[in-house]
Design a protein around this motif. Structure first.
Motif, PDB file in Angstrom:
ATOM      1  N   HIS A  18     -33.309  -3.063  74.773  1.00 49.38           N
ATOM      2  CA  HIS A  18     -32.747  -2.014  75.382  1.00 49.38           C
ATOM      3  C   HIS A  18     -33.707  -0.826  75.804  1.00 49.38           C
ATOM      4  O   HIS A  18     -34.426  -0.485  75.008  1.00 49.38           O
ATOM      5  N   GLN A  19     -33.490   0.179  76.823  1.00 52.80           N
ATOM      6  CA  GLN A  19     -34.238   0.976  77.284  1.00 52.80           C
ATOM      7  C   GLN A  19     -34.340   2.180  76.343  1.00 52.80           C
ATOM      8  O   GLN A  19     -35.298   2.850  75.965  1.00 52.80           O
ATOM      9  N   LEU A  20     -33.311   2.236  75.467  1.00 51.97           N
ATOM     10  CA  LEU A  20     -33.086   3.289  74.572  1.00 51.97           C
ATOM     11  C   LEU A  20     -34.055   3.107  73.269  1.00 51.97           C
ATOM     12  O   LEU A  20     -34.308   3.998  72.427  1.00 51.97           O
ATOM     13  N   TYR A  21     -34.719   1.814  73.088  1.00 52.74           N
ATOM     14  CA  TYR A  21     -35.294   1.464  71.863  1.00 52.74           C
ATOM     15  C   TYR A  21     -36.775   1.209  72.300  1.00 52.74           C
ATOM     16  O   TYR A  21     -37.471   0.779  71.264  1.00 52.74           O
ATOM     17  N   ARG A  22     -37.069   1.057  73.463  1.00 53.40           N
ATOM     18  CA  ARG A  22     -38.290   0.749  73.898  1.00 53.40           C
ATOM     19  C   ARG A  22     -39.502   1.592  73.424  1.00 53.40           C
ATOM     20  O   ARG A  22     -40.609   0.923  72.629  1.00 53.40           O
ATOM     21  N   GLN A  23     -39.179   2.751  73.170  1.00 50.67           N
ATOM     22  CA  GLN A  23     -40.616   3.828  72.708  1.00 50.67           C
ATOM     23  C   GLN A  23     -40.564   3.570  71.312  1.00 50.67           C
ATOM     24  O   GLN A  23     -41.761   3.448  70.616  1.00 50.67           O
ATOM     25  N   LEU A  24     -39.367   3.386  70.631  1.00 48.37           N
ATOM     26  CA  LEU A  24     -39.383   3.290  69.143  1.00 48.37           C
ATOM     27  C   LEU A  24     -40.113   1.981  68.722  1.00 48.37           C
ATOM     28  O   LEU A  24     -40.740   1.797  67.869  1.00 48.37           O
ATOM     29  N   ILE A  25     -39.745   0.951  69.500  1.00 42.48           N
ATOM     30  CA  ILE A  25     -40.498  -0.419  69.135  1.00 42.48           C
ATOM     31  C   ILE A  25     -41.998  -0.266  69.394  1.00 42.48           C
ATOM     32  O   ILE A  25     -42.738  -0.711  68.628  1.00 42.48           O
ATOM     33  N   SER A  26     -42.224   0.038  70.602  1.00 46.29           N
ATOM     34  CA  SER A  26     -43.858  -0.085  71.005  1.00 46.29           C
ATOM     35  C   SER A  26     -44.624   0.897  70.078  1.00 46.29           C
ATOM     36  O   SER A  26     -45.845   0.872  69.860  1.00 46.29           O
ATOM     37  N   SER A  27     -43.824   2.242  69.658  1.00 47.11           N
ATOM     38  CA  SER A  27     -44.794   2.861  68.594  1.00 47.11           C
ATOM     39  C   SER A  27     -44.808   2.210  67.248  1.00 47.11           C
ATOM     40  O   SER A  27     -45.627   2.876  66.442  1.00 47.11           O
ATOM     41  N   GLY A  28     -44.267   1.242  66.923  1.00 47.03           N
ATOM     42  CA  GLY A  28     -44.432   0.639  65.589  1.00 47.03           C
ATOM     43  C   GLY A  28     -43.232   0.994  64.538  1.00 47.03           C
ATOM     44  O   GLY A  28     -43.451   0.542  63.307  1.00 47.03           O
ATOM     45  N   PRO A  75     -12.741 -13.110  53.600  1.00 51.40           N
ATOM     46  CA  PRO A  75     -11.432 -12.811  53.561  1.00 51.40           C
ATOM     47  C   PRO A  75     -10.981 -14.157  54.817  1.00 51.40           C
ATOM     48  O   PRO A  75     -11.560 -14.333  55.876  1.00 51.40           O
ATOM     49  N   PRO A  76      -9.880 -14.801  54.675  1.00 51.87           N
ATOM     50  CA  PRO A  76      -9.460 -15.999  55.231  1.00 51.87           C
ATOM     51  C   PRO A  76      -8.642 -15.382  56.509  1.00 51.87           C
ATOM     52  O   PRO A  76      -8.131 -14.548  56.624  1.00 51.87           O
ATOM     53  N   GLY A  77      -9.215 -15.919  57.763  1.00 49.13           N
ATOM     54  CA  GLY A  77      -8.743 -15.642  58.970  1.00 49.13           C
ATOM     55  C   GLY A  77      -9.735 -15.250  60.058  1.00 49.13           C
ATOM     56  O   GLY A  77     -10.997 -15.756  59.788  1.00 49.13           O
ATOM     57  N   ILE A  78      -9.483 -14.475  60.937  1.00 46.11           N
ATOM     58  CA  ILE A  78     -10.480 -14.124  62.058  1.00 46.11           C
ATOM     59  C   ILE A  78     -11.204 -12.631  61.669  1.00 46.11           C
ATOM     60  O   ILE A  78     -10.252 -11.771  61.548  1.00 46.11           O
ATOM     61  N   VAL A  79     -12.542 -12.747  61.528  1.00 45.66           N
ATOM     62  CA  VAL A  79     -13.143 -11.378  61.258  1.00 45.66           C
ATOM     63  C   VAL A  79     -13.528 -10.977  62.620  1.00 45.66           C
ATOM     64  O   VAL A  79     -14.549 -11.684  63.084  1.00 45.66           O
ATOM     65  N   LEU A  80     -13.597  -9.644  62.904  1.00 47.20           N
ATOM     66  CA  LEU A  80     -14.114  -9.218  64.229  1.00 47.20           C
ATOM     67  C   LEU A  80     -15.183  -8.329  63.664  1.00 47.20           C
ATOM     68  O   LEU A  80     -15.022  -7.174  62.830  1.00 47.20           O
ATOM     69  N   SER A  81     -16.223  -8.137  64.394  1.00 47.71           N
ATOM     70  CA  SER A  81     -17.571  -7.233  64.092  1.00 47.71           C
ATOM     71  C   SER A  81     -17.890  -6.620  65.567  1.00 47.71           C
ATOM     72  O   SER A  81     -18.153  -7.163  66.563  1.00 47.71           O
ATOM     73  N   ALA A  82     -17.949  -5.324  65.505  1.00 46.54           N
ATOM     74  CA  ALA A  82     -18.337  -4.708  66.749  1.00 46.54           C
ATOM     75  C   ALA A  82     -19.441  -3.419  66.398  1.00 46.54           C
ATOM     76  O   ALA A  82     -19.222  -2.942  65.280  1.00 46.54           O
ATOM     77  N   ALA A  83     -20.304  -3.450  67.136  1.00 40.67           N
ATOM     78  CA  ALA A  83     -21.408  -2.333  66.930  1.00 40.67           C
ATOM     79  C   ALA A  83     -22.130  -1.718  67.975  1.00 40.67           C
ATOM     80  O   ALA A  83     -22.167  -2.664  69.242  1.00 40.67           O
ATOM     81  N   THR A  84     -22.591  -0.748  68.133  1.00 38.74           N
ATOM     82  CA  THR A  84     -23.364  -0.112  69.083  1.00 38.74           C
ATOM     83  C   THR A  84     -24.174   1.068  68.685  1.00 38.74           C
ATOM     84  O   THR A  84     -24.181   1.300  67.350  1.00 38.74           O
ATOM     85  N   SER A  85     -25.045   1.376  69.459  1.00 41.59           N
ATOM     86  CA  SER A  85     -26.332   2.438  69.235  1.00 41.59           C
ATOM     87  C   SER A  85     -26.166   3.546  70.214  1.00 41.59           C
ATOM     88  O   SER A  85     -26.130   3.319  71.301  1.00 41.59           O
ATOM     89  N   VAL A  86     -26.187   4.691  69.679  1.00 42.90           N
ATOM     90  CA  VAL A  86     -26.328   5.997  70.584  1.00 42.90           C
ATOM     91  C   VAL A  86     -27.240   6.918  70.250  1.00 42.90           C
ATOM     92  O   VAL A  86     -27.615   6.692  68.775  1.00 42.90           O
ATOM     93  N   TRP A  87     -27.674   7.864  71.093  1.00 40.14           N
ATOM     94  CA  TRP A  87     -28.599   8.869  70.789  1.00 40.14           C
ATOM     95  C   TRP A  87     -27.899  10.072  70.239  1.00 40.14           C
ATOM     96  O   TRP A  87     -26.696  10.295  70.705  1.00 40.14           O
TER      97      TRP A  87
END
Length: 764
Positions: free
Chosen positions: A474-484, A576-588
């Protein structure tokens, strides 16, 4: 001399070779062709010319027969340019058997016909195999001649015995056939042992002397790949050049350690050809890592913020390591950093951790999603990890759903450079033995050099050198990844330092046997194990790996930046028995990493963002320190009930922060689980639904130009990247089904929490 009837004439042999097996390909017989190798080349589908020349306009076998009368008497040959040969040699090192697609790509890039590329690789493989066989034949011939000479000398001694004192004839005695045979066998074993010591000298770079004194250098001792020479019982010979630098001065004196046979995948004295190539890669990667760890400017450029982190000067790298630089992917981004620090662990313990896939993953839980050992090529020498070489798989992650998991297949090689000085290097190999493909990422020689220091500490110098496909990030993380910052050396060392501090504290004898809150040592261990499992489940909900069974969901009215996954569990321990839902996002977030972490981990401000608290104050009941920093801890929080009939709610929480990032993970636990932990019971069956935050710092101000290119203005220099993730139980019934309303609920929960955090911090 007349030609024997059993051997065909040259013209007949050429014709039969062209038509053999129905391949329909032209096989050119060079001047130095050896008829005895025809069967062998036929089996391997090899051409018999050298790897540099090819026929222009080569025809298939049927076309060849149809146009025999039109063929000119003198055949034209095309000699490749030095540039074409160099590119083909570089590709051959990584993939001796390219497929049709790879051959087409090479022919397009080097302006050659596809058949020319195909013939070149056939000829090159034939050339390599011929060199190997000639080398083996020469060694066997010389050993045979030597044994014949020794046999002749011993026969003369038997026939004419002499007195050792006077030199005159002695009384003839009877020498049995068994004794004669044992003498010959003894001489052969002494020679074999002498060669093993020579192998040890070259492989380890240590001065090793034979117990029988100097016996002269045999032809095998001059071979630069004695590690895999069949005569020494370790494997077959290969074609590694002296440029591998065995014993090149980087390695000091050390104890004598004889080489042992590989323990896995070796049959008799044979090592497959791909394994000898693995040895080649490992030795070359080790030499490059050691040189990169020891060389400073201009190869490395120190960061301007005054820290110890350094970035690689790519131009200087190309001049220092031209062969490695020439193998880089043209369209991929390079990320290379170096850092060093003091760690409270000795070199032997750290090396053992790195060479064990499970312990390696436990040492870096937030970096490694999964690690497995595919094959152990050599397990080390004399019970140590010196010389250990193994093939591994790993999945590396950044705690954000916007950065895909890095899947790597690589060789890991360990070597003792001197007493108390070790090096461990990784280098990627293609996916599959006959492929040169990498799954969006390739790890060039990377690893660490570990040196023992006083008081149980070690100085660790870490080098991370990777190239990857930037378009999948993602564009938001390109600088962070390329910098190490995302996958670089600084993050590896920060995680290593924090984990070693935690282990030192837990094993310290100064910890009181009874905590002020009333928790016993057994309860402490139970609580830490539960917290470890909680963090692992939280990370798996951010970055799905092949280890965890999550199904990715795509819902039309949910933003693409929100990653939604689901998992259905039935009677699984700790789930836990049943359906587990996971949701995640990243913001500046336009605040510093330190300020945001301080706000999220403070119990007094929890009611301002945590929906579980119901605006009630939280009280910390138990705290277990995991480092020298007070913020690195595991806590048990309690919310006082608002009503008389309301049950008490408990929250298990782990927090830590360092220069590479920060983490706040929590999960609600019931009263029975808390009681079980306090008694030191097994917490493996406690159900967990972890949620929390991962904070990554901004790339350094040195990368402002890259920041502008990626769409971030200079006003973001003091900001950070916040990842928010929730896991909720949608329905506990066995027949439950996931609905769009459930997905929208957890999506609203995420953005509602982000709004509350921004409001509390008074930022837009």
């Amino acid at each position: 001399m007349p030609i024997p009837s059993s051997i065909p004439s040259s013209s007949e042999f050429s014709t039969s070779t062209r038509k053999m097996d129905g391949y329909g390909e032209v096989c050119l017989l060079g001047d130095g062709f050896d008829p005895s190798g025809a069967v062998r080349m036929r089996e391997d589908e090899y051409d018999s010319r050298s790897g540099s020349d090819n026929i222009d306009g080569a025809l298939s076998g049927d076309d060849q027969d149809a146009n025999d009368e039109q063929q000119p008497k003198g055949k034209k040959y095309h000699r490749h340019t030095p540039h074409q040969i160099q590119e083909l040699e570089i590709f051959f090192k990584e993939c001796p058997h390219p497929d049709d697609k790879q051959r087409s790509e090479l022919s397009r890039r080097l302006c050659l016909e596809t058949k020319q590329v195909k013939f070149w690789f056939q000829n090159r493989r034939t050339q390599m195999k011929t060199q190997i066989e000639r080398h083996e034949n020469a060694i066997l011939k010389q050993e045979n001649d030597k044994l014949r000479a020794e046999n002749s000398v011993m026969k003369d001694a038997i026939a004419n015995p002499t007195c050792n004192t006077c030199g005159g004839p002695s009384i003839p005695g009877h020498l049995s056939f068994e004794e004669h045979h044992l003498r010959i066998e003894n001489a052969r074993l002494r020679e074999k042992l002498h060669r093993l010591y020579t192998v040890t000298n070259k492989f380890l770079g240590w001065p090793v002397s034979s117990p029988f004194g100097n016996q002269g250098s045999s032809p095998s001792s001059d071979s630069c790949l004695e590690l895999s020479v069949g005569r020494s019982g370790i494997g077959r010979s290969s074609t590694v050049s002296d440029s591998m630098g065995l014993g090149n001065g980087h390695f000091g004196a050390g104890p004598v350690m004889p080489i042992s046979k590989p323990e896995i995948g070796v049959s008799g004295n044979d090592i497959p050809l791909d394994r000898t190539i693995y040895v080649d890669f490992a030795l070359a990667a080790m030499n490059e890592l050691v040189e990169m760890a020891q060389t400073d400017a201009p190869l490395w450029i120190r960061s301007r913020d005054g820290g110890s982190r350094e970035t690689l000067n790519l131009d200087e790298y190309s001049r220092t390591f031209p062969s490695s630089a020439g193998m880089k992917h043209i369209n991929w981004t390079t990320e290379a950093t170096r850092d060093s620090t003091m760690v409270i662990i000795n070199s032997l313990a750290l090396v053992e951790t790195l060479m064990d896939a499970n312990r390696w993953a436990e040492m870096f839980p937030c970096l490694i999603a999964r690690a497995t050992t595919i094959d152990v090529i050599t397990s080390g020498m004399c019970g140590t990890r010196n010389g250990a070489l193994q093939l591994m798989n790993a999945e590396l992650r950044v705690l954000s759903p916007l950065v895909p998991v890095r899947t790597l297949k690589f060789l890991r090689f360990c070597r003792q450079l001197a007493d108390g000085l070790w090096a461990v290097v990784d280098v990627s190999i293609g996916e599959g033995s006959d492929s040169n493909t990498f799954l969006g990422c390739r790890r060039l020689p990377s690893g660490c050099v570990v040196e023992d220091m006083p008081n149980g500490f070690s100085k660790v110098t870490w080098v991370e050198h990777t190239e990857y496909d930037e378009t999948v990030i993602h564009q938001l993380y390109r600088q962070l990844i390329s910098s190490g910052i995302g996958f670089g050396s600084q993050r590896w060392l920060a995680n290593l330092q924090r984990q070693c501090e935690c282990l030192a504290i837990l094993m310290s004898s100064t910890i009181p046997t009874e905590d002020p809150a009333g928790i016993s040592p057994g309860g402490r261990r139970s609580m830490l194990k539960l917290s470890q499992r909680m963090v692992d489940k939280f990370c798996s909900g951010l970055c799905s790996s092949s280890l965890h069974k999550w199904d990715k969901l795509v819902v039309g009215n949910i933003s693409e930046d929100v990653k939604v996954m689901a998992r259905k569990s039935i009677n699984e321990p700790g789930e836990p028995p049943g359906i587990v839902l996971s949701a995640a996002t990243s913001v500046w977030m336009p605040v510093t990493q330190q300020r945001l972490f301080a706000f999220l981990q403070d119990d007094h401000f929890r009611s301002e963002w945590d929906i579980l608290s119901n605006s009630r104050p939280m009280l910390e009941m138990v705290r277990i320190s995991k480092g020298q920093d007070a913020d690195n801890r595991v806590s048990l929080l309690r919310a006082n009930p608002m009503k008389a009939n309301e049950s008490t709610m408990f929250i298990l929480q782990e927090t830590w922060t360092d220069i590479s990032g920060s983490l706040v993970v929590y999960t609600p636990v019931d009263t029975a689980s808390v009681s079980l932990m306090m008694r030191g019971g097994d917490s493996a069956y406690v159900s967990l639904l972890p949620s929390g935050f991962a904070i990554l710092p901004n790339a350094t101000n040195n990368d402002k130009d890259a920041s502008m290119k990626s769409g971030m203005n200079s006003g973001h220099d003091n900001g950070c990247l916040l990842t928010v993730a929730f896991q909720i139980l949608v329905n506990s019934l066995p027949t439950a089904k996931l609905t769009v309303e459930s997905v929208e609920t957890v999506n609203n929960l995420i953005f509602c929490t982000i709004r509350k955090i921004k409001t509390a911090l008074q930022v837009s």
